[in-house]
Design an enzyme around this catalytic site. Structure first.
Site, PDB file in Angstrom:
ATOM      1  N   SER A   7       6.393  34.189  35.616  1.00 12.92           N
ATOM      2  CA  SER A   7       5.964  34.853  34.516  1.00 12.92           C
ATOM      3  C   SER A   7       4.718  35.857  34.664  1.00 12.92           C
ATOM      4  O   SER A   7       4.853  36.680  35.210  1.00 12.92           O
ATOM      5  CB  SER A   7       5.788  33.793  33.280  1.00 12.92           C
ATOM      6  N   ASP A  57      16.521  34.939  29.813  1.00 14.72           N
ATOM      7  CA  ASP A  57      15.244  34.928  29.371  1.00 14.72           C
ATOM      8  C   ASP A  57      14.894  35.871  28.206  1.00 14.72           C
ATOM      9  O   ASP A  57      15.514  37.067  28.210  1.00 14.72           O
ATOM     10  CB  ASP A  57      14.388  35.715  30.573  1.00 14.72           C
ATOM     11  N   HIS A 112      13.679  31.371  29.897  1.00 12.30           N
ATOM     12  CA  HIS A 112      12.197  31.411  30.522  1.00 12.30           C
ATOM     13  C   HIS A 112      11.785  30.151  31.412  1.00 12.30           C
ATOM     14  O   HIS A 112      11.415  30.287  32.447  1.00 12.30           O
ATOM     15  CB  HIS A 112      11.224  32.116  29.668  1.00 12.30           C
TER      16      HIS A 112
END
Length: 336
Positions: A130, A284, A313
């Site tokens: 991320s 995601d 995600h």
């Protein structure tokens, strides 16, 4: 209780947007030993709601990243409550007066840590999940002669307009709490933090995750239980200004920002010399694989290797998807 990390004193740290972060402190933890040749360094920045200890789920004995072989440097983002943040800064930059921090500012500080304190001249790999993955790109663009390989997973080199809008939504939920008071609160805006967590839960996982009941694999009986848990977690564990500080850093993410590339995104990515594997999750919702596919075409020799998971995600969150973990380790092994 003694802390489990070290602090690097940066002094007044210059910021890309002008001004300085006064008395800046960078918190970090190392694992393993630097080799005599200095060629086993792996940098793992932290992600949005993570600190150095959360990175420990990405390495260990027998893993592709193993402290027995690698010198792993886990570095905390500004704004995460461990490095300099609104919540731990005093004086005229405390709380809602904390300055705007970019990824460029974070990487400049990390570069100083590695070179000035550790004597590191080369990095074998920069990797992370991320917002940590976003820093991987930034490292490769900002210090191309130092970085040999990058592996961002569930990340991007520039925050997309849709990603920006998603973040505006969770931000608005938090700031709607009148207790927030423009960042100048006396007590935490609990209701705003709860709303932030509940909204965020809708984005962290895919539609199929909820449709097919995958939340049960994480111990939740229904979506409402998951949302309640995320609301409680954010209300009990996070400072509102810290969350918003990092959110602003994320929204401004762009490897081409600054005087070197002046917003020329293609040229910035084209300057990367590090061996690169981009590993998005196919479902995601805010770092979609399409963005990484575009980036891979602009980074010389980059490999685009998406992983299919209904966890979205959060497929990368250690323990959620064993297949993702196995593919991540295989990719790391390939780069190292």
């Amino acid at each position: 209780m003694s802390r489990d990390y070290e602090i690097f004193e940066l002094g007044d740290h210059p910021l890309l947007g002008g001004g300085v972060l006064k008395g800046a402190q960078l918190a970090y933890k190392t694992y393993g030993t630097l080799s005599p040749a200095g060629d086993n360094v792996v940098v793992m920045p932290t992600f949005y709601t993570g600190s150095h200890d959360r990175n420990e789920g990405f390495f260990g004995p027998g893993r592709a990243l193993d402290p027995a072989r690698h010198f792993i440097v886990s570095v905390n983002l500004f704004g995460n409550g461990v490095s300099s943040s609104p919540s731990n800064t005093t004086g005229d930059q405390a709380g809602g007066n904390f300055p705007h921090i970019t990824l460029h500012d974070n990487i400049a500080a990390q570069h100083r840590l590695l070179t000035e304190r550790m004597g590191v001249t080369q990095i074998a790999l920069v990797t992370g999940w991320s917002m940590a993955g976003c820093q991987s790109y930034q490292w490769a663009v900002q210090y191309p002669d130092m970085v040999r390989a990058i592996l961002p997973f569930c990340a991007s080199a520039r925050t997309s307009p849709h990603n920006f809008v998603f973040l505006e939504g969770v931000k608005a939920a938090l700031c709607a709490d009148p207790v927030w008071n423009g960042g100048h609160y006396d007590t935490q805006p609990i209701e705003g933090l709860k709303a932030f967590g509940r909204v965020y839960a809708g984005w962290a996982f895919s539609q199929a995750f909820y449709r097919d009941g995958l939340y049960q694999q994480l111990g939740y009986d229904n979506p409402a239980a998951l949302m309640d848990d995320w609301a409680t977690d954010h209300a009990e564990n996070w400072d509102a200004n810290n969350l918003l500080c990092k959110l602003a850093t994320w929204q401004a993410g762009d490897v081409s920002a600054g005087p070197v590339f002046n917003g020329d995104f293609k040229t910035a990515l084209g300057s990367i010399t590090a061996r690169t594997i981009l590993m998005p999750c196919t479902r995601d919702l805010y770092f979609p694989p399409e963005d990484n596919e575009i980036e891979a075409a602009l980074i010389p020799g980059a490999i685009f290797r998406p992983y299919a998971s209904d966890f979205g995600h959060c497929a990368a969150n250690p323990g959620n998807d064993a297949g993702f973990t196995a593919q991540l380790d295989a990719n790391i092994q390939e780069l190292l």
